[in-house]
Each structure stands twice: as structure tokens, then as C-alpha cells.
Design a protein around this motif. Structure first.
Motif, PDB file in Angstrom:
ATOM      1  N   ALA A 259     -10.196  16.714  -8.364  1.00  0.00           N
ATOM      2  CA  ALA A 259      -8.269  17.039  -8.836  1.00  0.00           C
ATOM      3  C   ALA A 259      -7.564  15.670  -8.278  1.00  0.00           C
ATOM      4  CB  ALA A 259      -8.156  18.305  -9.396  1.00  0.00           C
ATOM      5  N   GLY A 260      -7.574  15.196  -6.934  1.00  0.00           N
ATOM      6  CA  GLY A 260      -6.988  14.837  -6.250  1.00  0.00           C
ATOM      7  C   GLY A 260      -5.974  13.695  -7.063  1.00  0.00           C
ATOM      8  N   PRO A 261      -7.014  12.435  -7.264  1.00  0.00           N
ATOM      9  CA  PRO A 261      -5.773  12.118  -7.975  1.00  0.00           C
ATOM     10  C   PRO A 261      -4.846  12.127  -9.299  1.00  0.00           C
ATOM     11  CG  PRO A 261      -8.342  10.615  -7.331  1.00  0.00           C
ATOM     12  CD  PRO A 261      -8.401  12.575  -7.497  1.00  0.00           C
ATOM     13  N   GLU A 262      -5.210  12.462 -10.178  1.00  0.00           N
ATOM     14  CA  GLU A 262      -4.261  13.380 -11.341  1.00  0.00           C
ATOM     15  C   GLU A 262      -3.437  14.385 -10.191  1.00  0.00           C
ATOM     16  OE1 GLU A 262      -4.417  16.154 -14.518  1.00  0.00           O
ATOM     17  OE2 GLU A 262      -6.482  15.791 -14.210  1.00  0.00           O
ATOM     18  N   LEU A 263      -3.179  15.428  -9.692  1.00  0.00           N
ATOM     19  CA  LEU A 263      -2.787  15.793  -9.075  1.00  0.00           C
ATOM     20  C   LEU A 263      -2.251  15.668  -7.870  1.00  0.00           C
ATOM     21  CD1 LEU A 263      -5.093  18.973  -8.061  1.00  0.00           C
ATOM     22  CD2 LEU A 263      -2.980  18.900 -10.478  1.00  0.00           C
TER      23      LEU A 263
ATOM     24  N   MET B  62     -11.766  11.896  -1.143  1.00  0.00           N
ATOM     25  CA  MET B  62     -10.439  12.594   0.105  1.00  0.00           C
ATOM     26  C   MET B  62      -9.066  11.623  -0.842  1.00  0.00           C
ATOM     27  SD  MET B  62      -8.363  14.083   3.575  1.00  0.00           S
ATOM     28  CE  MET B  62      -9.838  14.482   3.598  1.00  0.00           C
ATOM     29  N   TRP B  63      -8.211  11.987  -1.981  1.00  0.00           N
ATOM     30  CA  TRP B  63      -7.219  11.247  -1.650  1.00  0.00           C
ATOM     31  C   TRP B  63      -5.698  12.210  -0.856  1.00  0.00           C
ATOM     32  CZ3 TRP B  63      -1.618  11.785  -3.543  1.00  0.00           C
ATOM     33  CH2 TRP B  63      -0.815  11.609  -3.860  1.00  0.00           C
ATOM     34  N   THR B  64      -4.810  11.040  -0.420  1.00  0.00           N
ATOM     35  CA  THR B  64      -3.740  10.926  -0.035  1.00  0.00           C
ATOM     36  C   THR B  64      -2.556  10.464  -0.294  1.00  0.00           C
ATOM     37  OG1 THR B  64      -4.071   8.795   2.030  1.00  0.00           O
ATOM     38  CG2 THR B  64      -5.680  11.242   2.226  1.00  0.00           C
ATOM     39  N   THR B  65      -0.940  10.731  -0.072  1.00  0.00           N
ATOM     40  CA  THR B  65      -0.268   9.519  -0.010  1.00  0.00           C
ATOM     41  C   THR B  65       0.662  10.065   1.852  1.00  0.00           C
ATOM     42  OG1 THR B  65       1.963   8.521  -1.419  1.00  0.00           O
ATOM     43  CG2 THR B  65       1.044  11.455  -1.459  1.00  0.00           C
ATOM     44  N   ASP B  66       1.226   9.725   1.997  1.00  0.00           N
ATOM     45  CA  ASP B  66       2.760   9.410   2.996  1.00  0.00           C
ATOM     46  C   ASP B  66       3.679   8.954   2.195  1.00  0.00           C
ATOM     47  OD1 ASP B  66       1.485  10.124   4.940  1.00  0.00           O
ATOM     48  OD2 ASP B  66       0.109   8.008   5.198  1.00  0.00           O
ATOM     49  N   TYR B  67       4.864  10.330   2.893  1.00  0.00           N
ATOM     50  CA  TYR B  67       6.309   9.683   2.438  1.00  0.00           C
ATOM     51  C   TYR B  67       7.027   9.482   3.180  1.00  0.00           C
ATOM     52  CZ  TYR B  67      10.855   9.028   0.855  1.00  0.00           C
ATOM     53  OH  TYR B  67      12.350   8.501   0.354  1.00  0.00           O
ATOM     54  N   SER B  68       7.859   8.119   4.361  1.00  0.00           N
ATOM     55  CA  SER B  68       8.348   8.920   5.615  1.00  0.00           C
ATOM     56  C   SER B  68       9.882   8.213   5.494  1.00  0.00           C
ATOM     57  CB  SER B  68       7.516   7.163   6.597  1.00  0.00           C
ATOM     58  OG  SER B  68       6.380   7.755   6.908  1.00  0.00           O
ATOM     59  N   ALA B  69      10.455   8.425   5.992  1.00  0.00           N
ATOM     60  CA  ALA B  69      12.011   8.238   6.313  1.00  0.00           C
ATOM     61  C   ALA B  69      12.761   8.391   7.790  1.00  0.00           C
ATOM     62  CB  ALA B  69      12.427   9.490   5.206  1.00  0.00           C
ATOM     63  N   GLU B  70      13.516   7.891   8.462  1.00  0.00           N
ATOM     64  CA  GLU B  70      14.080   8.214   9.457  1.00  0.00           C
ATOM     65  C   GLU B  70      15.521   8.270   9.181  1.00  0.00           C
ATOM     66  OE1 GLU B  70      14.427   4.481  11.332  1.00  0.00           O
ATOM     67  OE2 GLU B  70      12.087   3.883  10.807  1.00  0.00           O
TER      68      GLU B  70
ATOM     69  N   GLY C 168      16.990   7.465  19.667  1.00  0.00           N
ATOM     70  CA  GLY C 168      17.416   9.691  19.794  1.00  0.00           C
ATOM     71  C   GLY C 168      16.997  10.403  18.445  1.00  0.00           C
ATOM     72  N   GLY C 169      16.720   9.146  17.139  1.00  0.00           N
ATOM     73  CA  GLY C 169      16.713   9.058  16.054  1.00  0.00           C
ATOM     74  C   GLY C 169      15.447   9.843  16.076  1.00  0.00           C
ATOM     75  N   THR C 170      14.452   9.833  14.645  1.00  0.00           N
ATOM     76  CA  THR C 170      13.604  10.850  13.549  1.00  0.00           C
ATOM     77  C   THR C 170      13.119  10.156  12.938  1.00  0.00           C
ATOM     78  OG1 THR C 170      14.146  12.746  15.355  1.00  0.00           O
ATOM     79  CG2 THR C 170      11.824  12.745  14.206  1.00  0.00           C
ATOM     80  N   ARG C 171      12.193   9.470  13.423  1.00  0.00           N
ATOM     81  CA  ARG C 171      10.860   9.528  11.998  1.00  0.00           C
ATOM     82  C   ARG C 171      10.306  10.258  11.166  1.00  0.00           C
ATOM     83  NH1 ARG C 171       9.855   4.765   8.895  1.00  0.00           N
ATOM     84  NH2 ARG C 171       7.501   4.569   8.049  1.00  0.00           N
ATOM     85  N   VAL C 172      10.824  11.015  10.021  1.00  0.00           N
ATOM     86  CA  VAL C 172       9.717  12.171   9.489  1.00  0.00           C
ATOM     87  C   VAL C 172       8.439  11.742   8.468  1.00  0.00           C
ATOM     88  CG1 VAL C 172      10.037  14.165   8.802  1.00  0.00           C
ATOM     89  CG2 VAL C 172      11.580  13.541  10.235  1.00  0.00           C
ATOM     90  N   THR C 173       7.280  11.518   8.685  1.00  0.00           N
ATOM     91  CA  THR C 173       6.282  11.655   7.657  1.00  0.00           C
ATOM     92  C   THR C 173       5.938  12.318   7.292  1.00  0.00           C
ATOM     93  OG1 THR C 173       5.638   9.236   8.609  1.00  0.00           O
ATOM     94  CG2 THR C 173       3.491  10.506   7.234  1.00  0.00           C
ATOM     95  N   HIS C 174       5.399  12.803   5.635  1.00  0.00           N
ATOM     96  CA  HIS C 174       5.304  13.720   5.230  1.00  0.00           C
ATOM     97  C   HIS C 174       4.055  13.123   4.406  1.00  0.00           C
ATOM     98  CE1 HIS C 174       6.246  16.802   1.803  1.00  0.00           C
ATOM     99  NE2 HIS C 174       5.125  17.350   2.614  1.00  0.00           N
ATOM    100  N   ARG C 175       2.905  13.993   4.537  1.00  0.00           N
ATOM    101  CA  ARG C 175       2.009  14.307   3.871  1.00  0.00           C
ATOM    102  C   ARG C 175       1.314  14.537   3.385  1.00  0.00           C
ATOM    103  NH1 ARG C 175      -1.952   9.768   6.339  1.00  0.00           N
ATOM    104  NH2 ARG C 175      -4.374   9.889   5.334  1.00  0.00           N
ATOM    105  N   LEU C 176       0.605  13.984   2.127  1.00  0.00           N
ATOM    106  CA  LEU C 176      -0.373  14.925   1.478  1.00  0.00           C
ATOM    107  C   LEU C 176      -1.745  14.137   1.098  1.00  0.00           C
ATOM    108  CD1 LEU C 176      -0.559  17.492  -0.754  1.00  0.00           C
ATOM    109  CD2 LEU C 176      -0.101  15.614  -2.055  1.00  0.00           C
ATOM    110  N   GLU C 177      -2.652  15.228   1.414  1.00  0.00           N
ATOM    111  CA  GLU C 177      -4.143  14.966   0.941  1.00  0.00           C
ATOM    112  C   GLU C 177      -4.878  15.819   0.420  1.00  0.00           C
ATOM    113  OE1 GLU C 177      -6.146  15.670   5.464  1.00  0.00           O
ATOM    114  OE2 GLU C 177      -5.024  13.899   6.232  1.00  0.00           O
ATOM    115  N   ILE C 178      -5.342  15.807  -0.641  1.00  0.00           N
ATOM    116  CA  ILE C 178      -6.065  16.608  -1.387  1.00  0.00           C
ATOM    117  C   ILE C 178      -7.825  16.192  -1.146  1.00  0.00           C
ATOM    118  CG2 ILE C 178      -6.213  17.160  -3.940  1.00  0.00           C
ATOM    119  CD1 ILE C 178      -3.975  16.233  -4.360  1.00  0.00           C
ATOM    120  N   GLU C 179      -8.077  17.449  -1.078  1.00  0.00           N
ATOM    121  CA  GLU C 179      -9.977  17.415  -1.204  1.00  0.00           C
ATOM    122  C   GLU C 179     -10.213  17.630  -2.961  1.00  0.00           C
ATOM    123  OE1 GLU C 179     -12.043  19.498   1.874  1.00  0.00           O
ATOM    124  OE2 GLU C 179     -11.059  18.809   3.289  1.00  0.00           O
ATOM    125  N   GLY C 180     -11.190  17.059  -3.387  1.00  0.00           N
ATOM    126  CA  GLY C 180     -11.010  17.508  -4.664  1.00  0.00           C
ATOM    127  C   GLY C 180     -11.361  16.422  -5.305  1.00  0.00           C
TER     128      GLY C 180
END
Length: 137
Positions: free
Chosen positions: A109-113, A1-9, A95-107
Motif C-alpha cells: 500500500a506504500g505508493p497509495e498511502l 519499500m516506499w520512502t519520502t523525505d522532507y527537509s527544512a532549515e 548554529g541552526g539546524t537542518r531537520v529531515t522528516h522521513r516516511l518509510e512504508i513497508e507493504g
């Protein structure tokens, strides 16, 4: 499985960020750069949606997890490849928010896609948070 996270506040509350996520996934672009979404039913777990990334063909996804003001996840299948896009909202002490956008790829092609798909996460996150902050004012 290939994963990446991107977070911002953001100074916007989880409610405001959730509202922006809902608007986007219900079919209203947050900016001219936004991917296009079309729900095929209510905004809830199990509903299918059409997604049209900028300059690409439309594909179908399904909402696989939805907890208001906390988690949104959808899943897309292309043969043996499974893509999961997840937004997690975490309230901050101020009172703010931390948002994390995660992508998981099974297969295989994950490292390429993965890097190709996730390269626009900073822009998409910026648009999401700007929309949430505008609506919070």
C-alpha cells in the motif's frame, strides 16, 4: 519499500528543535493544525503513544529510536503495512539546524498511502520550526 523525505532549515539550535519535538510528542499541540499525541510512558525508546491525525481515528505507535537532539523515530503497524516516521536533526555551521522528516512504508500500500500521509509534512515542519524558533528567543 516506499520512502519520502522532507527537509527544512531553521536558525534554531538542535536543542530547541528537540524541545519542540518532545513537547509535541508529549501531548502539547504546536498549533491548531498539529496531530495529537499521547505518550503511554516516558519519552524514550520502546514507549507506546497514541496518535490522532487531524480528522482521523487514533492509532498506536511505538518509539523505535530516540537519540536526544539527533533522531526521533516511531513505528506504526497496520496488519502487513509498517509506517516509520523519522526526524533527523543535523546542526548547521551557523548554529541552526537542518531537520529531515522521513516516511518509510513497508507493504504494497506504500505508493497509495505515502503521498496521502506525507502531504502535510510542509505544514507540520513549519509548525515544528516556528515553535523551536519561538522557544529559542
Amino acid at each position: 519499500m516506499w520512502t519520502t523525505d522532507y527537509s527544512a532549515e531553521t536558525s534554531a539550535s538542535p536543542d530547541a528543535v528537540w524541545a519542540a519535538l518532545r513537547v509535541l510528542h508529549s501531548g502539547t499541540p504546536l498549533s491548531e493544525r498539529s496531530d495529537r499525541f499521547e505518550l503511554h510512558g516516558p519519552f524514550e525508546k520502546g514507549t507506546e503513544l497514541s496518535v490522532t491525525p487531524q480528522g482521523q481515528d487514533t492509532f498506536r505507535s511505538r518509539i523505535t529510536e530516540l537519540t536526544e537532539n539527533k533522531v526521533y523515530e516511531d513505528e506504526t503497524r497496520f496488519g502487513e503495512v509498517v509506517l516509520r516516521f523519522r526526524h533527523t536533526l543535523a546542526p548547521l555551521a551557523d548554529g541552526g539546524t537542518r531537520v529531515t522528516h522521513r516516511l518509510e512504508i513497508e507493504g504494497e500500500a506504500g505508493p497509495e498511502l505515502g503521498p496521502q500521509i506525507s502531504e502535510d509534512f510542509p505544514v507540520a515542519m513549519s509548525d515544528l520550526l516556528a515553535s523551536a524558533e519561538r522557544s529559542a528567543r
